[in-house]
Scaffold this active site. Structure first.
Site, PDB file in Angstrom:
ATOM      1  CE1 TYR A 142       7.816  -8.164  -7.566  1.00  0.00           C
ATOM      2  CE2 TYR A 142       7.243 -10.165  -6.380  1.00  0.00           C
ATOM      3  CZ  TYR A 142       6.880  -8.938  -6.912  1.00  0.00           C
ATOM      4  OH  TYR A 142       5.587  -8.497  -6.802  1.00  0.00           O
ATOM      5  CD  GLU A 179       2.658 -10.204  -5.850  1.00  0.00           C
ATOM      6  OE1 GLU A 179       3.813  -9.838  -5.509  1.00  0.00           O
ATOM      7  OE2 GLU A 179       1.734 -10.392  -5.057  1.00  0.00           O
ATOM      8  CG  ASN A 183       3.534 -13.725  -6.395  1.00  0.00           C
ATOM      9  OD1 ASN A 183       2.752 -13.955  -7.313  1.00  0.00           O
ATOM     10  ND2 ASN A 183       3.146 -13.282  -5.208  1.00  0.00           N
ATOM     11  CD  GLU A 234       4.914 -12.983  -2.268  1.00  0.00           C
ATOM     12  OE1 GLU A 234       5.371 -12.368  -1.287  1.00  0.00           O
ATOM     13  OE2 GLU A 234       5.213 -12.691  -3.442  1.00  0.00           O
ATOM     14  NE  ARG A 269      -2.633 -12.466  -6.857  1.00  0.00           N
ATOM     15  CZ  ARG A 269      -1.592 -12.179  -6.068  1.00  0.00           C
ATOM     16  NH1 ARG A 269      -0.680 -11.293  -6.448  1.00  0.00           N
ATOM     17  NH2 ARG A 269      -1.450 -12.775  -4.914  1.00  0.00           N
ATOM     18  CG  HIS A 309      -1.536  -9.704  -0.410  1.00  0.00           C
ATOM     19  ND1 HIS A 309      -1.435  -9.951  -1.771  1.00  0.00           N
ATOM     20  CD2 HIS A 309      -0.342  -9.189  -0.056  1.00  0.00           C
ATOM     21  CE1 HIS A 309      -0.241  -9.571  -2.202  1.00  0.00           C
ATOM     22  NE2 HIS A 309       0.441  -9.102  -1.175  1.00  0.00           N
TER      23      HIS A 309
HETATM   24  C1  FCB Z   1       5.492  -9.430  -2.924  1.00  0.00           C
HETATM   25  C2  FCB Z   1       4.169  -9.102  -2.263  1.00  0.00           C
HETATM   26  C3  FCB Z   1       3.562  -7.801  -2.717  1.00  0.00           C
HETATM   27  C4  FCB Z   1       4.606  -6.738  -2.948  1.00  0.00           C
HETATM   28  C5  FCB Z   1       5.717  -7.262  -3.822  1.00  0.00           C
HETATM   29  C6  FCB Z   1       6.772  -6.242  -4.141  1.00  0.00           C
HETATM   30  O1  FCB Z   1       6.258 -10.209  -2.057  1.00  0.00           O
HETATM   31  O2  FCB Z   1       3.235 -10.125  -2.512  1.00  0.00           O
HETATM   32  O3  FCB Z   1       2.593  -7.415  -1.791  1.00  0.00           O
HETATM   33  O4  FCB Z   1       5.063  -6.284  -1.735  1.00  0.00           O
HETATM   34  O5  FCB Z   1       6.323  -8.359  -3.221  1.00  0.00           O
END
Ligand code: FCB
Length: 451
Positions: free
Chosen positions: A292, A343, A290, A167, A78, A122
């Site tokens: 995290y 992500e 995405n 995002e 990607r 992006h």
């Molecule tokens: C996300 C972004 C990516 C990177 C990661 C850590 O928010 O899409 O570009 O910065 O976080």
């Protein structure tokens, strides 16, 4: 692998990057400036004044990087297309050298059996469009649709998927409310209007790409989190509801329900034209998510307990949030398009020692998040793939080069790439997952001697 549930046949394993974070060559071959060039060159905006001028020099090293990707054993890559590289002013003339770069990259990936998954935006808006109001200006949505159609015409027959935005919450909220991302504006009403124009541009782009007959599956990538109320007090519960509305539902509801969400304390809404929600709600072929960390909602500003520790970004490691988020979406939105985790990853304070990066913390993050993903799939969530963020250490926006998310270590002085332990672990996990899936598909052997 100790997977309780093998991944379904065809599950896509990948790694992810984005243009401004890796390409460099900011002033080469006709590329125009983007808002991130201007922002990162503004004193005080990024750690150490870092910029994406050179980054991982991927624009020149793409051939080696394709080999690197292939060496990980993944199915897919990607990446994002830099709008100012293919259309320097964001409208009008196309830059053939920019388009040719992505042409070559896509062909090289396909030649190595790797499916290219492209993202159109992006975060690197052509500065020329920012000078006309950027995403505050409704016209930018139409410019984006024109750009999307051009990319689709040129590459659409060879791409595994095309995502419109990456995002949009970050562009709207971090770029126009918090102001720590480009273009660095701090205004709640502008941020709300920007979020709406991003969504509108997404819908217009889907229409434009379908109008030119794109065969690639089309979708959008949203950053999402589970939200935990710090206590069961009314104030914390309401805060959790508000955070979920602003982070997750703000983008999901317009796309899947044709309206913005309401929640306690949410009072700033964009101006919406008739028909906008019809455009925004175009059918999606896939939804990228995405993930995290979770959001900890405390009305008293108490920090989360972080029982699984935190990343070098200070983000809590909270794998079960991925299960909770995905299962929750299924409950709240019913049948969703197939989901890809586009992500998931962690920044660690990695050190290259004796030719090796022993990043046990990253391996544990990946292991626990993939287990959490399988738990969601076991509950019936239709997940078709997983992309680790990121292939390479790279320019982490306002954090500059200090934060390392890569499976591959980059020594920026020499541009030498070194596979971290996690890269080897990921390769092994993918191989084992494929073997387990094959095994599960094999018919049970006939019982010797019959019954
Ligand atoms: C996300 C972004 C990516 C990177 C990661 C850590 O928010 O899409 O570009 O910065 O976080």
């Amino acid at each position: 692998m100790t997977a309780a549930h093998p991944y379904p046949p065809g599950f896509v394993w990948g790694v992810a990057t984005s243009a401004y974070q890796i390409e460099g060559a900011a002033n080469e071959d006709g590329r125009g400036p983007s808002i991130w060039d201007i922002f990162s060159h503004t004193p005080g905006r990024t750690a150490n004044g870092d910029t994406g001028d050179v980054a991982c020099d991927h624009y020149h090293r793409w051939r080696d990087d394709v080999e690197l990707i292939a060496s990980l054993g993944v199915d897919a890559y990607r990446f994002s297309i830099a709008w100012p590289r293919v259309q320097p002013l964001g409208q009008g003339a196309w830059n053939e050298q920019g388009l040719a770069f992505y042409d070559r990259l896509v062909d090289a990936l396909l030649a190595r059996g790797i499916k290219p998954h492209a993202t159109l935006y992006h975060w690197d808006l052509p500065q020329a469009l920012q000078d006309q109001g950027g995403w505050q200006n409704r016209e930018t949505a139409q410019r984006f649709a024109d750009y999307a159609a051009q990319v689709a015409r040129r590459l659409g027959d060879r791409l595994g998927s095309i995502a419109t935005h990456n995002e949009p919450w970050c562009t709207a909220t971090l770029g126009h409310l918090v102001g720590k991302f480009a273009p660095g504006i701090q205004d709640a009403q502008i941020a709300a209007q920007v979020s709406h124009h991003l969504l509108l541009s997404h819908g217009l782009a889907l229409q434009a790409m379908r109008a030119v007959g794109t065969r690639a599956p089309l979708g959008i990538v949203l950053n999402q989190s589970s939200v935990t109320a710090a206590t069961d007090s009314e104030a914390d519960r309401q805060k959790a509801e508000r955070e979920y509305a602003l982070f997750v539902r703000w983008y999901m509801d317009p796309i899947f329900k044709g309206r913005y969400p309401t929640a306690p304390g949410v009072s700033v809404y964009p101006a919406v034209h008739d028909n906008d929600f019809k455009v925004i709600g175009q059918k999606l072929d896939f939804l990228g998510i995405n993930y995290y960390t979770r959001i900890w909602a405390s009305s008293e500003g108490l920090p989360p307990p972080k029982p699984h520790g935190e990343s070098d970004m200070g983000w809590e490691n909270w794998p079960q949030g991925l299960t909770e988020l995905l299962v929750g979406l299924k409950r709240q939105y019913g049948e969703l398009p197939p989901i890809y985790v586009t992500e998931n990853g962690i920044a660690c304070a990695d050190r290259l020692e004796g030719g090796r990066v022993a990043d046990a913390q990253r391996i544990e993050y990946m292991r626990s998040h993939l287990a959490a993903l399988r738990a969601a799939m076991a509950e019936g969530v239709d997940v078709r793939g997983f992309f680790y963020w990121s292939l390479l250490d790279n320019f982490e926006w306002d954090s500059g080069y200090d934060k390392r998310f890569g499976l591959v270590h980059v020594d920026y002085a020499s541009q030498r790439r070194t596979l971290k332990d996690s890269a080897h672990w990921y390769h092994g996990h993918i191989d084992a997952a494929r073997a387990a899936t094959l095994n599960a598909q094999r018919p049970a052997p006939a019982l010797a001697g019959g019954l």
